[in-house]
Write a protein that holds these residues in place. Sequence first.
Motif, mmCIF file in Angstrom:
data_model
loop_
_atom_site.group_PDB
_atom_site.id
_atom_site.type_symbol
_atom_site.label_atom_id
_atom_site.label_comp_id
_atom_site.label_asym_id
_atom_site.label_seq_id
_atom_site.Cartn_x
_atom_site.Cartn_y
_atom_site.Cartn_z
ATOM 1 N N GLU A 1 22.127 -3.984 21.795
ATOM 2 C CA GLU A 1 23.339 -3.200 21.543
ATOM 3 C C GLU A 1 23.028 -1.712 21.505
ATOM 4 O OE1 GLU A 1 26.884 -2.742 18.178
ATOM 5 O OE2 GLU A 1 25.272 -4.198 17.883
ATOM 6 N N ALA A 2 21.922 -1.352 20.863
ATOM 7 C CA ALA A 2 21.556 0.056 20.712
ATOM 8 C C ALA A 2 21.296 0.708 22.051
ATOM 9 C CB ALA A 2 20.334 0.177 19.818
ATOM 10 N N TYR A 3 20.537 0.029 22.929
ATOM 11 C CA TYR A 3 20.169 0.648 24.198
ATOM 12 C C TYR A 3 21.241 0.520 25.261
ATOM 13 C CZ TYR A 3 15.716 1.797 22.199
ATOM 14 O OH TYR A 3 14.745 2.356 21.401
ATOM 15 N N ASN B 1 10.649 1.807 24.613
ATOM 16 C CA ASN B 1 11.734 1.966 23.650
ATOM 17 C C ASN B 1 11.268 1.454 22.300
ATOM 18 O OD1 ASN B 1 13.645 2.988 25.546
ATOM 19 N ND2 ASN B 1 14.082 0.901 26.240
ATOM 20 N N ILE B 2 11.931 1.897 21.253
ATOM 21 C CA ILE B 2 11.578 1.492 19.896
ATOM 22 C C ILE B 2 12.324 0.213 19.535
ATOM 23 C CG2 ILE B 2 11.649 2.154 17.458
ATOM 24 C CD1 ILE B 2 11.479 5.079 18.392
ATOM 25 N N GLU C 1 11.449 -2.983 29.167
ATOM 26 C CA GLU C 1 11.012 -1.651 28.748
ATOM 27 C C GLU C 1 10.634 -1.636 27.270
ATOM 28 O OE1 GLU C 1 14.152 1.031 30.293
ATOM 29 O OE2 GLU C 1 12.607 1.595 31.748
ATOM 30 N N LEU C 2 11.303 -2.451 26.475
ATOM 31 C CA LEU C 2 10.948 -2.566 25.065
ATOM 32 C C LEU C 2 9.541 -3.151 24.910
ATOM 33 C CD1 LEU C 2 12.466 -2.313 22.184
ATOM 34 C CD2 LEU C 2 12.512 -4.814 22.315
#
Length: 262
Positions: A257-259, A249-250, A243-244
């Motif tokens: 870790e963030a997502y 996603n950014i 998805e990145l």
Amino acid sequence: MLIIGESINGMFSNIAAALKNRDKKIVQALALEQVAAGADALDLSCGPASRDPLIDLPWLVEAVQEVTDKPLCLDSSKPKVIAEGLKAARNKTIINSTTADPEKLDILLCLAKQYNSKLIGIAISAKGIPQNKEQRLELAATIITRAVEKEFPLSELYLDPIVMPLNVAQNQIKDILEAIAEFKMMAQPAPQTIIGLSNISQGASSRSLINRTFLTMAVASGLDSAILDAKDKELMDTLITAELILNKNIYCDSYLEAYRKK
């Protein structure tokens, strides 16, 4: 992407035992484990070993919603069982699933409207499993047409092309991916798309690798949701990365870790 955890299913021995012994702790621990791993919703199925799914599915619903308010995907081939699960549900629901057969489709569309539930429509009928993209599109069109006639919002409809095992239907996999993309173009607003991911690797070795690779290809084809093993960390990391790359996603260096936290 809407991630639906697949693990609360009576086909698995631990859930079959929990149903038999009315052991909530096993079911609830697995529900929380899947949510912690990133599941947005939880699939609940009594499985073929259930002696009384009309009682067992509501019991699963009640057990799970004691510990989470995540949406519940009520999984049964029998509309009467789905109806009993919906009666017990306080959480948001997804009906899993209807075929393109008019009798079943009409019943489940009415239940979905009555209980404000989303609905999964699978590209299959009493005639059997489709063998090519054209048959999948024809069955999807039947489901869409009936949903429009029944004034069911297409934004709440998920279409499943029926993923076949790679080791017995390798020649169909490309058609399945193309069907995912073309389902999105069949109506306005576009219906959602969904797959049962683990079907692709049934009976094969390297199951996780096959699942990860196919999921990446399906996401690139426009997939909106998947019923999958949310506890498979490599699978979830692959989904986040896919998805990145597709700019959903950014990017940041610590994106995994963030997502995962998100």
